[in-house]
Write a protein that holds these residues in place. Structure first.
Motif, PDB file in Angstrom:
ATOM      1  N   LEU A 233      27.338  39.107  43.452  1.00 21.41           N
ATOM      2  CA  LEU A 233      28.321  39.493  42.433  1.00 21.41           C
ATOM      3  C   LEU A 233      29.119  38.308  41.901  1.00 21.41           C
ATOM      4  CD1 LEU A 233      29.896  42.704  44.051  1.00 21.41           C
ATOM      5  CD2 LEU A 233      28.238  42.618  42.175  1.00 21.41           C
ATOM      6  N   THR A 234      29.058  37.171  42.594  1.00 23.68           N
ATOM      7  CA  THR A 234      29.954  36.059  42.272  1.00 23.68           C
ATOM      8  C   THR A 234      29.840  35.622  40.820  1.00 23.68           C
ATOM      9  OG1 THR A 234      29.828  35.309  44.568  1.00 23.68           O
ATOM     10  CG2 THR A 234      30.651  33.738  42.950  1.00 23.68           C
ATOM     11  N   ASP A 235      28.629  35.527  40.310  1.00 22.72           N
ATOM     12  CA  ASP A 235      28.441  35.082  38.925  1.00 22.72           C
ATOM     13  C   ASP A 235      28.489  36.229  37.921  1.00 22.72           C
ATOM     14  OD1 ASP A 235      28.144  32.426  39.709  1.00 22.72           O
ATOM     15  OD2 ASP A 235      25.996  32.681  40.069  1.00 22.72           O
ATOM     16  N   SER A 236      28.094  37.429  38.352  1.00 21.74           N
ATOM     17  CA  SER A 236      27.976  38.542  37.411  1.00 21.74           C
ATOM     18  C   SER A 236      29.262  39.333  37.254  1.00 21.74           C
ATOM     19  CB  SER A 236      26.859  39.495  37.866  1.00 21.74           C
ATOM     20  OG  SER A 236      27.178  40.068  39.133  1.00 21.74           O
ATOM     21  N   LEU A 237      30.193  39.187  38.197  1.00 22.66           N
ATOM     22  CA  LEU A 237      31.428  39.964  38.174  1.00 22.66           C
ATOM     23  C   LEU A 237      32.591  39.013  38.450  1.00 22.66           C
ATOM     24  CD1 LEU A 237      32.168  42.967  37.771  1.00 22.66           C
ATOM     25  CD2 LEU A 237      32.138  43.220  40.243  1.00 22.66           C
ATOM     26  N   PRO A 238      33.115  38.354  37.420  1.00 24.88           N
ATOM     27  CA  PRO A 238      34.127  37.304  37.628  1.00 24.88           C
ATOM     28  C   PRO A 238      35.451  37.857  38.140  1.00 24.88           C
ATOM     29  CG  PRO A 238      33.825  37.735  35.291  1.00 24.88           C
ATOM     30  CD  PRO A 238      32.754  38.501  36.003  1.00 24.88           C
ATOM     31  N   TYR A 239      36.193  36.977  38.792  1.00 24.12           N
ATOM     32  CA  TYR A 239      37.427  37.349  39.490  1.00 24.12           C
ATOM     33  C   TYR A 239      38.401  36.188  39.403  1.00 24.12           C
ATOM     34  CZ  TYR A 239      40.397  38.235  43.641  1.00 24.12           C
ATOM     35  OH  TYR A 239      41.447  38.432  44.508  1.00 24.12           O
ATOM     36  N   VAL A 240      39.702  36.510  39.287  1.00 23.01           N
ATOM     37  CA  VAL A 240      40.729  35.485  39.359  1.00 23.01           C
ATOM     38  C   VAL A 240      41.830  35.977  40.294  1.00 23.01           C
ATOM     39  CG1 VAL A 240      41.914  36.384  37.284  1.00 23.01           C
ATOM     40  CG2 VAL A 240      42.329  34.030  38.039  1.00 23.01           C
TER      41      VAL A 240
ATOM     42  N   PRO B 207      36.044  51.611  35.586  1.00 23.24           N
ATOM     43  CA  PRO B 207      35.270  51.226  36.774  1.00 23.24           C
ATOM     44  C   PRO B 207      35.574  49.808  37.253  1.00 23.24           C
ATOM     45  CG  PRO B 207      33.888  52.453  35.272  1.00 23.24           C
ATOM     46  CD  PRO B 207      35.186  52.232  34.554  1.00 23.24           C
ATOM     47  N   ILE B 208      35.752  48.865  36.319  1.00 19.30           N
ATOM     48  CA  ILE B 208      36.083  47.498  36.739  1.00 19.30           C
ATOM     49  C   ILE B 208      37.500  47.445  37.296  1.00 19.30           C
ATOM     50  CG2 ILE B 208      36.525  45.162  35.889  1.00 19.30           C
ATOM     51  CD1 ILE B 208      34.074  45.426  34.140  1.00 19.30           C
ATOM     52  N   GLY B 209      38.435  48.146  36.667  1.00 20.27           N
ATOM     53  CA  GLY B 209      39.795  48.183  37.193  1.00 20.27           C
ATOM     54  C   GLY B 209      39.865  48.756  38.597  1.00 20.27           C
ATOM     55  N   ALA B 210      39.028  49.766  38.886  1.00 22.13           N
ATOM     56  CA  ALA B 210      39.022  50.376  40.213  1.00 22.13           C
ATOM     57  C   ALA B 210      38.621  49.391  41.295  1.00 22.13           C
ATOM     58  CB  ALA B 210      38.087  51.581  40.226  1.00 22.13           C
ATOM     59  N   LEU B 211      37.935  48.315  40.932  1.00 19.86           N
ATOM     60  CA  LEU B 211      37.530  47.322  41.929  1.00 19.86           C
ATOM     61  C   LEU B 211      38.736  46.642  42.577  1.00 19.86           C
ATOM     62  CD1 LEU B 211      34.496  45.578  40.175  1.00 19.86           C
ATOM     63  CD2 LEU B 211      34.505  47.545  41.720  1.00 19.86           C
ATOM     64  N   GLY B 212      39.888  46.693  41.902  1.00 21.09           N
ATOM     65  CA  GLY B 212      41.087  46.124  42.508  1.00 21.09           C
ATOM     66  C   GLY B 212      41.381  46.738  43.857  1.00 21.09           C
ATOM     67  N   TYR B 213      41.146  48.038  43.997  1.00 17.05           N
ATOM     68  CA  TYR B 213      41.430  48.684  45.280  1.00 17.05           C
ATOM     69  C   TYR B 213      40.207  48.888  46.149  1.00 17.05           C
ATOM     70  CZ  TYR B 213      46.278  48.447  45.182  1.00 17.05           C
ATOM     71  OH  TYR B 213      47.541  47.912  45.220  1.00 17.05           O
TER      72      TYR B 213
ATOM     73  N   LEU C 216      28.883  48.158  40.569  1.00 13.59           N
ATOM     74  CA  LEU C 216      28.568  47.141  41.568  1.00 13.59           C
ATOM     75  C   LEU C 216      27.062  46.945  41.697  1.00 13.59           C
ATOM     76  CD1 LEU C 216      31.159  48.006  44.375  1.00 13.59           C
ATOM     77  CD2 LEU C 216      31.201  46.029  42.840  1.00 13.59           C
ATOM     78  N   ARG C 217      26.328  48.035  41.720  1.00 12.74           N
ATOM     79  CA  ARG C 217      24.869  47.932  41.829  1.00 12.74           C
ATOM     80  C   ARG C 217      24.272  47.277  40.588  1.00 12.74           C
ATOM     81  NH1 ARG C 217      23.213  50.896  46.112  1.00 12.74           N
ATOM     82  NH2 ARG C 217      24.613  52.544  46.839  1.00 12.74           N
ATOM     83  N   SER C 218      24.809  47.630  39.412  1.00  8.50           N
ATOM     84  CA  SER C 218      24.249  47.076  38.179  1.00  8.50           C
ATOM     85  C   SER C 218      24.483  45.578  38.068  1.00  8.50           C
ATOM     86  CB  SER C 218      24.846  47.795  36.961  1.00  8.50           C
ATOM     87  OG  SER C 218      26.199  47.430  36.758  1.00  8.50           O
ATOM     88  N   ARG C 219      25.541  45.083  38.748  1.00  6.51           N
ATOM     89  CA  ARG C 219      25.842  43.653  38.703  1.00  6.51           C
ATOM     90  C   ARG C 219      25.194  42.880  39.862  1.00  6.51           C
ATOM     91  NH1 ARG C 219      30.386  42.465  35.195  1.00  6.51           N
ATOM     92  NH2 ARG C 219      30.346  44.110  33.630  1.00  6.51           N
ATOM     93  N   GLY C 220      24.475  43.596  40.767  1.00 11.68           N
ATOM     94  CA  GLY C 220      23.711  42.878  41.777  1.00 11.68           C
ATOM     95  C   GLY C 220      24.011  43.204  43.224  1.00 11.68           C
ATOM     96  N   ALA C 221      25.020  44.044  43.513  1.00 11.18           N
ATOM     97  CA  ALA C 221      25.324  44.386  44.903  1.00 11.18           C
ATOM     98  C   ALA C 221      24.258  45.315  45.466  1.00 11.18           C
ATOM     99  CB  ALA C 221      26.698  45.048  44.991  1.00 11.18           C
ATOM    100  N   ARG C 222      23.927  45.130  46.739  1.00 15.84           N
ATOM    101  CA  ARG C 222      22.932  45.957  47.407  1.00 15.84           C
ATOM    102  C   ARG C 222      23.559  46.579  48.654  1.00 15.84           C
ATOM    103  NH1 ARG C 222      21.399  45.426  43.174  1.00 15.84           N
ATOM    104  NH2 ARG C 222      19.531  44.370  42.369  1.00 15.84           N
ATOM    105  N   PHE C 223      23.633  47.910  48.660  1.00 12.42           N
ATOM    106  CA  PHE C 223      24.180  48.620  49.808  1.00 12.42           C
ATOM    107  C   PHE C 223      23.717  50.070  49.751  1.00 12.42           C
ATOM    108  CE2 PHE C 223      27.296  48.565  46.374  1.00 12.42           C
ATOM    109  CZ  PHE C 223      27.658  49.889  46.226  1.00 12.42           C
TER     110      PHE C 223
END
Length: 330
Positions: free
Chosen positions: A13-20, A165-171, A246-253
């Motif tokens: 996810l590091t490259d596909s889902l940026p974070y600051v 959906p992206i905002g929900a990643l905060g929690y 998360l899955r669409s950006r590359g996470a596998r679980f």
């Protein structure tokens, strides 16, 4: 290099889902002394945020602001009440990241908190449109959206509270942080975590993140907004959309299999409606202040009131229970 726990868990996810990073983590956990029958703890996310405002909105913006940059947007267009914590946080942190904020504001009951908040908004750099009612906001939003295009760059539209959906990643991130604190002995694993529900993103992210972290803690969402559909199916649906993201950006679980009955949503502490204080909220606010915790009566005091009263009904069993404080004044 990102220090997001989500990226550590899912490196793809590091490259596909940026974070600051916008705050200092982890936020503190401590036992509350408010006279309940089960152990009651607090994770104080009111302290999260290194800018002019803290609280749960900042965790959402850690994912939303980089996404705005990824999309090439120069402006965020969003909506809220006249006392919006979300709009203020977006304006302050967006300005630091080179992104303008445009707000459409719906009226809410006027009190000292709202008056102070409006003054803060005036100094935040945000462009504010007073649309007054939900209906008028829906009618004028398309025009306002087009009005604030920058050349060919469209604004990045975000729903109330940043509860996308992206905002929900905060929690999701917040739940992973909590799991690390539990593993380090900051508190026992809670049976329940109680949070205010104003737009659904915090509760949805927690529900998903707790399962990804391998915790069995249940989310109790205390609805404080009567203008949005915020029942369990809607919250779980948002969590599901975040999981698919998360899955669409590359996470596998493995699928979490979240269900409606995996969380409890209550409207019993809403009172007359959004922004209206209640006697139970005032009582909870006073008790919290005696223990050094600052709450407000729109969101967090209603959530603590629920935690205190549900305890007397043997709702939580043996506990312990964790109250999430999301109010972040500076």
């Amino acid at each position: 290099m990102s220090d997001a726990l989500l990226h550590k868990r899912f490196p793809d996810l590091t490259d596909s889902l940026p974070y600051v990073r916008l705050g200092t983590s982890p936020t503190p956990i401590r036992r509350l002394d408010v006279g309940t029958g089960v152990p009651l703890w607090c994770k104080d996310d009111g302290r999260y945020g290194d800018g002019g405002w803290g609280g749960n909105k900042v965790r959402k913006l850690e994912w939303l602001l980089p996404e705005a940059h990824r999309r090439g947007a120069r402006t965020i267009f969003t909506v809220g009440g006249t006392g919006t914590n979300w709009g203020l946080a977006t304006a302050l942190y967006g300005r630091e990241q080179g992104i303008e904020t445009v707000l459409a504001l719906v009226d809410q009951p006027m009190d000292d908190h709202v008056r102070v908040q409006l003054r803060r908004l005036e100094n935040s750099g945000a462009t504010v449109h007073f649309t007054h009612t939900k209906r008028r906001t829906l009618l004028t939003a398309p025009w306002l959206y087009l009005r604030h295009m920058r050349g060919r760059k469209r604004p990045y539209y975000l729903p109330v509270g940043g509860s996308s959906p992206i905002g929900a990643l905060g929690y999701v991130e917040g739940a992973l942080e909590l799991a690390e604190q539990i593993a380090a002995g900051a508190m026992p694993e809670p049976s329940h975590i109680v949070t205010a529900v104003g737009s659904g993103g915090t509760a949805a992210g927690l529900a998903l993140g707790l399962r990804l972290a391998g915790l069995s803690t249940r989310v109790v969402g205390v609805v404080v907004n009567d203008a949005l559909p915020l029942d369990a199916p809607h919250i779980v649906r948002l969590a599901g959309r975040a999981e698919r993201l998360l899955r669409s950006r590359g996470a596998r679980f493995e699928p979490t299999g979240l269900r409606h009955d995996d969380l409890t949503i209550t409207t019993d502490w809403l009172g007359p409606g959004y922004g209206h204080p209640t006697p139970a909220a005032h009582e909870a606010q006073t008790l919290a202040a005696q223990d050094g915790l600052r709450l407000e009566t729109v969101y967090t005091a209603k959530a603590l009131a629920a935690a205190l009263h549900l305890d007397t009904a043997d709702f939580f069993g043996a506990g312990p229970v964790l109250f999430l404080n999301t109010y972040g004044p500076r």
